[in-house]
Scaffold this motif. Structure first.
Motif, PDB file in Angstrom:
ATOM      1  N   LYS A  44      59.867  12.345  -0.221  1.00  0.00           N
ATOM      2  CA  LYS A  44      58.506  11.972  -0.600  1.00  0.00           C
ATOM      3  C   LYS A  44      57.642  13.205  -0.817  1.00  0.00           C
ATOM      4  O   LYS A  44      56.849  13.261  -1.755  1.00  0.00           O
ATOM      5  CB  LYS A  44      57.896  11.082   0.487  1.00  0.00           C
ATOM      6  N   ASP A  45      57.812  14.213   0.035  1.00  0.00           N
ATOM      7  CA  ASP A  45      57.034  15.452  -0.121  1.00  0.00           C
ATOM      8  C   ASP A  45      57.388  16.157  -1.427  1.00  0.00           C
ATOM      9  O   ASP A  45      56.516  16.733  -2.079  1.00  0.00           O
ATOM     10  CB  ASP A  45      57.299  16.396   1.061  1.00  0.00           C
ATOM     11  N   GLU A  46      58.672  16.111  -1.800  1.00  0.00           N
ATOM     12  CA  GLU A  46      59.088  16.749  -3.045  1.00  0.00           C
ATOM     13  C   GLU A  46      58.511  16.015  -4.243  1.00  0.00           C
ATOM     14  O   GLU A  46      58.116  16.637  -5.234  1.00  0.00           O
ATOM     15  CB  GLU A  46      60.615  16.784  -3.124  1.00  0.00           C
ATOM     16  N   VAL A  47      58.441  14.685  -4.164  1.00  0.00           N
ATOM     17  CA  VAL A  47      57.817  13.908  -5.237  1.00  0.00           C
ATOM     18  C   VAL A  47      56.359  14.323  -5.411  1.00  0.00           C
ATOM     19  O   VAL A  47      55.879  14.528  -6.539  1.00  0.00           O
ATOM     20  CB  VAL A  47      57.914  12.398  -4.929  1.00  0.00           C
ATOM     21  N   ILE A  48      55.656  14.491  -4.299  1.00  0.00           N
ATOM     22  CA  ILE A  48      54.250  14.907  -4.355  1.00  0.00           C
ATOM     23  C   ILE A  48      54.132  16.282  -5.001  1.00  0.00           C
ATOM     24  O   ILE A  48      53.254  16.517  -5.847  1.00  0.00           O
ATOM     25  CB  ILE A  48      53.636  14.922  -2.951  1.00  0.00           C
ATOM     26  N   ILE A  54      52.819  18.859 -12.290  1.00  0.00           N
ATOM     27  CA  ILE A  54      52.469  18.251 -13.581  1.00  0.00           C
ATOM     28  C   ILE A  54      50.956  18.146 -13.727  1.00  0.00           C
ATOM     29  O   ILE A  54      50.396  18.433 -14.788  1.00  0.00           O
ATOM     30  CB  ILE A  54      53.121  16.865 -13.698  1.00  0.00           C
ATOM     31  N   ALA A  55      50.277  17.755 -12.650  1.00  0.00           N
ATOM     32  CA  ALA A  55      48.823  17.597 -12.700  1.00  0.00           C
ATOM     33  C   ALA A  55      48.117  18.927 -12.936  1.00  0.00           C
ATOM     34  O   ALA A  55      47.063  18.970 -13.582  1.00  0.00           O
ATOM     35  CB  ALA A  55      48.324  16.963 -11.408  1.00  0.00           C
ATOM     36  N   VAL A 125      47.772  10.615 -15.412  1.00  0.00           N
ATOM     37  CA  VAL A 125      48.427   9.628 -14.553  1.00  0.00           C
ATOM     38  C   VAL A 125      48.782  10.256 -13.208  1.00  0.00           C
ATOM     39  O   VAL A 125      48.566   9.661 -12.143  1.00  0.00           O
ATOM     40  CB  VAL A 125      49.681   9.061 -15.241  1.00  0.00           C
ATOM     41  N   CYS A 126      49.316  11.473 -13.236  1.00  0.00           N
ATOM     42  CA  CYS A 126      49.660  12.167 -11.991  1.00  0.00           C
ATOM     43  C   CYS A 126      48.416  12.483 -11.175  1.00  0.00           C
ATOM     44  O   CYS A 126      48.431  12.355  -9.940  1.00  0.00           O
ATOM     45  CB  CYS A 126      50.434  13.447 -12.302  1.00  0.00           C
ATOM     46  N   VAL A 168      50.393  24.647  -5.845  1.00  0.00           N
ATOM     47  CA  VAL A 168      49.234  24.352  -5.008  1.00  0.00           C
ATOM     48  C   VAL A 168      49.212  25.226  -3.758  1.00  0.00           C
ATOM     49  O   VAL A 168      48.579  24.921  -2.769  1.00  0.00           O
ATOM     50  CB  VAL A 168      49.226  22.871  -4.591  1.00  0.00           C
ATOM     51  N   GLN A 169      49.929  26.356  -3.795  1.00  0.00           N
ATOM     52  CA  GLN A 169      50.000  27.230  -2.636  1.00  0.00           C
ATOM     53  C   GLN A 169      48.657  27.868  -2.365  1.00  0.00           C
ATOM     54  O   GLN A 169      47.958  28.316  -3.268  1.00  0.00           O
ATOM     55  CB  GLN A 169      51.060  28.305  -2.869  1.00  0.00           C
ATOM     56  N   GLU A 170      48.279  27.913  -1.092  1.00  0.00           N
ATOM     57  CA  GLU A 170      47.033  28.559  -0.698  1.00  0.00           C
ATOM     58  C   GLU A 170      47.188  30.064  -0.859  1.00  0.00           C
ATOM     59  O   GLU A 170      48.265  30.636  -0.655  1.00  0.00           O
ATOM     60  CB  GLU A 170      46.701  28.223   0.765  1.00  0.00           C
TER      61      GLU A 170
END
Length: 236
Positions: A44-48, A54-55, A125-126, A168-170
């Motif tokens: 699930k984390d990989e899907v996110i 993509i977003a 969509v993402c 999305v890495q800080e």
């Protein structure tokens, strides 16, 4: 010696409708098995993380069939988090215009009907699936937004650019330090005083303390001199 009729050795004939039902059940079972395999390969984390990539970029790198399964999984997950999913059928029809299950199936079919590639609105969509509860407070508005972005015909091609490692890495400590230096430089150019290091602040405070001590001593000496001169003036 009597022999048993051959008819007793055979099973009852299967009608064409029964055969169709068995085939349909087999296809459904295989399809569900394939979906389970796809989902089990990706957490699930990989899907996110994939949807976040993509977003943030507007491109995709994964096989469309696999990505479609991920999007379908996330879509159903997001829809189930709304309170309308747990209301009665009558309440769902009153607020959504249809039952919750019909709504989910409709949106999922609109997503999975794309064969050659994802819709060109994939990025939006993402974005919606990643932050739906903050963007749309109720399920009806979310459904309208998703349907608007899925009722398109143009599709996207898979990207050949390098896949982002962690979109999305800080920022790490080095990047934060560079950012602070840049802010200090910008502040100096705008006329603002730059930030002073801790050691410099200690030195400045020490200098101010010394000056105050000297001024206090001078004031006390002057006051003492005035008191000594007052008796002399009275005697005169």
């Amino acid at each position: 010696m009597e022999t048993q009729p051959h008819d007793n050795l055979h099973h009852a004939p299967v009608s064409s409708s029964d055969a169709d039902n068995l085939h349909s059940d087999a296809v459904t079972e295989i399809s569900n098995h394939r979906d389970t395999e796809v989902k089990s390969d990706v957490s699930k984390d990989e899907v996110i993380r994939i949807l976040q990539a993509i977003a943030s970029t507007g491109r995709f790198w994964h096989d469309w069939d696999n990505l479609k399964s991920m999007l379908s999984f996330q879509l159903k997950q997001v829809l189930s988090e709304y309170p309308e999913a747990k209301t009665t059928s009558e309440q769902q029809c009153a607020s959504l215009g249809e039952s919750y299950s019909d709504l989910v199936n409709k949106l999922d079919e609109e997503l999975t009907c794309f064969i050659d590639g994802p819709p060109f609105t994939l990025q939006r969509v993402c974005e919606i699936l990643l932050d739906a509860k903050n963007i749309y407070p109720n399920l009806s508005k979310l459904a309208l937004a998703l349907e608007k972005n899925l009722l398109v015909t143009s599709t996207m091609a898979i990207s050949t650019d390098p896949y982002p490692q962690d979109p999305v890495q800080e920022p790490d400590d080095h990047e934060k330090a560079s950012e602070n230096q840049q802010q200090q430089s910008d502040g100096a150019q705008n006329g603002a005083e730059p930030l002073v290091a801790d050691n410099d602040e200690v030195m400045v405070e020490a200098d101010v303390g010394d000056d105050m001590t000297i001024e206090t001593e001078v004031f006390e000496d002057a006051k003492s001199s005035e008191q000594d001169s007052e008796p002399n003036a009275n005697n005169a």
